[in-house]
Scaffold this motif. Structure first.
Motif, short mmCIF file in Angstrom:
data_model
loop_
_atom_site.label_atom_id
_atom_site.label_comp_id
_atom_site.label_asym_id
_atom_site.label_seq_id
_atom_site.Cartn_x
_atom_site.Cartn_y
_atom_site.Cartn_z
N ASN A 158 -13.46 -8.85 -1.12
CA ASN A 158 -14.46 -9.42 -2.08
C ASN A 158 -14.36 -11.07 -2.11
N LYS B 58 -6.83 1.35 4.75
CA LYS B 58 -7.56 1.87 3.93
C LYS B 58 -9.18 1.55 4.33
N ILE C 135 -10.68 -0.89 3.46
CA ILE C 135 -11.30 -1.55 2.43
C ILE C 135 -11.53 -2.99 2.51
N MET D 131 -5.05 -4.26 5.49
CA MET D 131 -5.90 -3.39 4.41
C MET D 131 -6.83 -2.42 5.22
N GLY E 58 -12.11 -4.73 -2.17
CA GLY E 58 -12.65 -3.51 -2.93
C GLY E 58 -13.71 -4.03 -3.75
N HIS E 59 -14.64 -3.25 -4.21
CA HIS E 59 -15.93 -3.80 -4.76
C HIS E 59 -16.64 -2.54 -5.38
N LYS F 152 0.06 -0.09 -4.63
CA LYS F 152 -0.27 -0.90 -5.41
C LYS F 152 -1.75 -1.38 -5.11
N GLY G 212 -8.74 -8.69 -4.83
CA GLY G 212 -9.36 -9.84 -3.70
C GLY G 212 -9.82 -8.63 -2.58
N LEU H 258 1.02 -1.06 0.13
CA LEU H 258 -0.15 -0.04 0.05
C LEU H 258 0.87 1.23 0.09
C1 LIG Z 1 -16.01 -11.38 -8.15
C2 LIG Z 1 -15.45 -9.90 -8.68
O1 LIG Z 1 -15.26 -9.65 -9.69
S1 LIG Z 1 -15.37 -8.90 -7.22
C3 LIG Z 1 -13.97 -7.87 -7.76
C4 LIG Z 1 -12.53 -8.37 -7.92
N1 LIG Z 1 -11.80 -7.47 -8.13
C5 LIG Z 1 -10.74 -6.99 -7.35
O2 LIG Z 1 -10.63 -7.79 -6.49
C6 LIG Z 1 -9.58 -6.17 -7.95
C7 LIG Z 1 -9.01 -5.29 -6.81
N2 LIG Z 1 -10.24 -4.39 -6.61
C8 LIG Z 1 -10.30 -3.14 -7.36
O3 LIG Z 1 -9.71 -2.81 -8.23
C9 LIG Z 1 -11.49 -2.27 -7.08
O4 LIG Z 1 -11.78 -2.25 -5.76
C10 LIG Z 1 -12.79 -2.44 -8.00
C11 LIG Z 1 -12.33 -2.45 -9.53
C12 LIG Z 1 -13.05 -3.82 -7.81
C13 LIG Z 1 -13.79 -1.71 -7.65
O5 LIG Z 1 -13.18 -0.38 -7.92
P1 LIG Z 1 -14.05 1.06 -8.17
O6 LIG Z 1 -15.26 1.03 -7.57
O7 LIG Z 1 -13.87 1.41 -9.41
O8 LIG Z 1 -12.94 2.05 -7.20
P2 LIG Z 1 -11.74 2.44 -7.49
O9 LIG Z 1 -10.88 1.50 -8.23
O10 LIG Z 1 -11.74 3.59 -8.24
O11 LIG Z 1 -11.10 2.63 -6.01
C14 LIG Z 1 -11.59 3.70 -5.26
C15 LIG Z 1 -10.27 3.93 -4.27
O12 LIG Z 1 -9.98 2.67 -3.45
C16 LIG Z 1 -8.67 2.25 -3.88
N3 LIG Z 1 -8.84 0.71 -4.11
C17 LIG Z 1 -9.82 0.06 -4.41
N4 LIG Z 1 -9.59 -1.05 -4.31
C18 LIG Z 1 -8.27 -1.39 -3.96
C19 LIG Z 1 -7.39 -2.27 -3.60
N5 LIG Z 1 -7.69 -3.70 -4.05
N6 LIG Z 1 -6.21 -2.24 -3.24
C20 LIG Z 1 -5.99 -0.85 -3.14
N7 LIG Z 1 -6.46 0.14 -3.42
C21 LIG Z 1 -7.85 0.09 -3.67
C22 LIG Z 1 -8.27 3.05 -4.99
O13 LIG Z 1 -7.03 2.93 -5.39
C23 LIG Z 1 -9.08 4.13 -4.97
O14 LIG Z 1 -8.19 5.11 -4.18
P3 LIG Z 1 -8.25 6.39 -4.68
O15 LIG Z 1 -9.33 7.02 -4.46
O16 LIG Z 1 -7.08 7.01 -3.62
O17 LIG Z 1 -7.29 6.50 -5.98
#
Ligand SMILES: CC(=O)SCCNC(=O)CCNC(=O)[C@H](O)C(C)(C)COP(=O)(O)OP(=O)(O)OC[C@H]1O[C@@H](n2cnc3c(N)ncnc32)[C@H](O)[C@@H]1OP(=O)(O)O
Ligand SMILES: O=C([O-])CC(=O)C(=O)O
Length: 379
Positions: free
Chosen positions: A319, A314, A316, A310, A269-270, A263, A267, A259
């Motif tokens: 998922n 943050k 977060i 995490m 955020g959503h 990076k 796994g 972090l």
């Molecule tokens: C079954 C599934 O598909 S569940 C989803 C699986 N995907 C993942 O696990 C990938 C990791 N997660 C992510 O990339 C995101 O959380 C997403 C794409 C799933 C959703 O994100 P969005 O709603 O588009 O939000 P976004 O990516 O803009 O994130 C918002 C903020 O949280 C942060 N954030 C969100 N997820 C993460 C993460 N996994 N790790 C670190 N930071 C994160 C972003 O960096 C951003 O920070 P900032 O505002 O300082 O730039």
């Protein structure tokens, strides 16, 4: 058109109605056709959940028996699919194999171009039945192992594990696998389902829509995250001899460093849930059972350490892919098979949405705001 008109990533945009599932981030709940997913995961087979998603109702005993007989009769690896897979390199991603397999199944299906509701349901059931053999065959060929023929005395989950590993899985493992299949089955307008709906909206065929959906699922921001979680565990290092506390401490340090380097850790955020994914507690329960069954407390340490760090840095939340990845690892699947397993489950949700889209179709075609060079002319 102003900047406010542009909804990047379609975030917050309501694109259509659906009666298939309801994702409610406020109550942190997920309903399939009205039923809480936790209740379904506790009490229903994946076969029953598939019929629920497709038809809107849980099957009667007789309907279930008929479907189970169909599924068991269509489990064997399709000869055309096998021939196509055999042409693919052993180092291509297994999602490419899954995508190719669905494409081949479509090209060979007698009802491929028939989009009547009856034909669509028949094709959905056929894909459901055929796909596990693709995953099992692909994993085995990569391990230089001979394929294992399906057994029609086993249910879907038992047979999936049988074909993948060539031995009967323990009831605890079968149950954790079934739970994962139920939880992965459906989640409203996620990126892959929306892809399937976009393709269907052009009046294209079901297999094309599922093939496209697989492409969308592959990415690590979506389904590919379950593999990425395992890569994170591997990067931290899985040390069987370690205590839970030791593993947690190393995982925490890894996460703090990741972090600090800004990076994104897969796994977590959503797009819709901001306060935790409704499916995680149930899937974490299944993971806990696998950790106990295989006696691997250090895996729990890695899991807890990453989650805690995490949360502290943050806030977060994990998922569904976060507990699913290590669960499949403990079962013995190769990491790059995790997202193809997700396909086997999500085929149900995708095909339910394909049928729903077709029943009340409107071409999906949003607008764009042009920000290229101003009009110019030759010469
Ligand atoms: C079954 C599934 O598909 S569940 C989803 C699986 N995907 C993942 O696990 C990938 C990791 N997660 C992510 O990339 C995101 O959380 C997403 C794409 C799933 C959703 O994100 P969005 O709603 O588009 O939000 P976004 O990516 O803009 O994130 C918002 C903020 O949280 C942060 N954030 C969100 N997820 C993460 C993460 N996994 N790790 C670190 N930071 C994160 C972003 O960096 C951003 O920070 P900032 O505002 O300082 O730039
Ligand atoms: O809903 C989403 O955006 C992603 C997701 O959790 C899923 O498809 O299961």
């Amino acid at each position: 058109m102003s900047d406010e008109d542009v909804r990047k990533g379609l975030a917050g945009v309501v694109a259509d109605y659906t009666a298939i599932s309801k994702v409610n981030p406020e109550s942190n709940s997920l309903l399939y056709r009205g039923y809480p997913v936790q209740e379904l995961a506790a009490a229903k087979s994946f076969e029953e959940v598939a019929l629920l998603l497709w038809t809107g109702e849980l099957p009667s005993e007789e309907e279930l028996t008929v479907f189970e007989a169909f599924e068991r009769a269509n489990r064997a690896l399709d000869a055309n699919v096998k021939a196509a897979i055999d042409l693919l390199p052993l180092d291509c991603h297994p999602m490419d194999v899954g995508r190719t397999a669905v494409s081949v199944l479509g090209a060979n299906h007698a009802l491929a171009e028939d989009s009547s509701p009856e034909a669509e349901l028949e094709k959905a059931k056929s894909l459901f039945a055929h796909f596990p053999a693709v995953v099992a065959y692909d994993q085995r060929r990569r391990r230089s192992l001979a394929p294992v023929a399906p057994r029609d005395d086993l249910d879907y989950s038992q047979n999936f594990l049988w074909m993948a590993f060539g031995e009967e899985a323990a009831p605890e493992v079968v149950d954790a696998f079934r739970v994962s299949m139920v939880l992965y089955a459906e989640h409203s307008f996620n990126a892959s389902t929306f892809t399937a709906r976009v393709i269907t909206s052009t009046l294209s065929d079901l297999h094309s829509a599922v093939t496209g959906a697989i492409g969308a699922l592959k990415g690590p921001l979506h389904g590919g995250a379950n593999e990425a979680v395992m890569h994170t565990f591997d990067e931290i290092g899985i040390r069987k001899e370690e205590t839970r506390e030791e593993a947690a401490a190393r995982a925490k340090a890894w996460m703090e460093d990741a972090l600090a380097k800004k990076k994104k850790v897969m796994g977590f955020g959503h797009r819709v849930y901001k306060n935790g994914d409704s499916r995680v507690p149930t899937m974490k329960g299944a993971l806990d059972k696998m950790i106990a069954y295989f006696d691997r407390p250090e895996m729990l340490g890695l899991y807890d350490g990453l989650e805690q760090a995490m949360q502290e840095a943050k806030a977060i939340k994990p998922n569904l892919d976060y507990p699913a990845g290590p669960t499949y690892h403990l079962m013995g699947f190769d990491t790059d098979m995790f997202t193809p397993i997700f396909i086997a489950s999500r085929i149900t949700g995708w095909t339910a949405h394909i049928m729903e889209q077709r029943a009340a179709n409107a071409l999906i075609r949003p607008l764009s705001a042009y920000n290229g060079v101003d009009e110019r002319h030759l010469g």
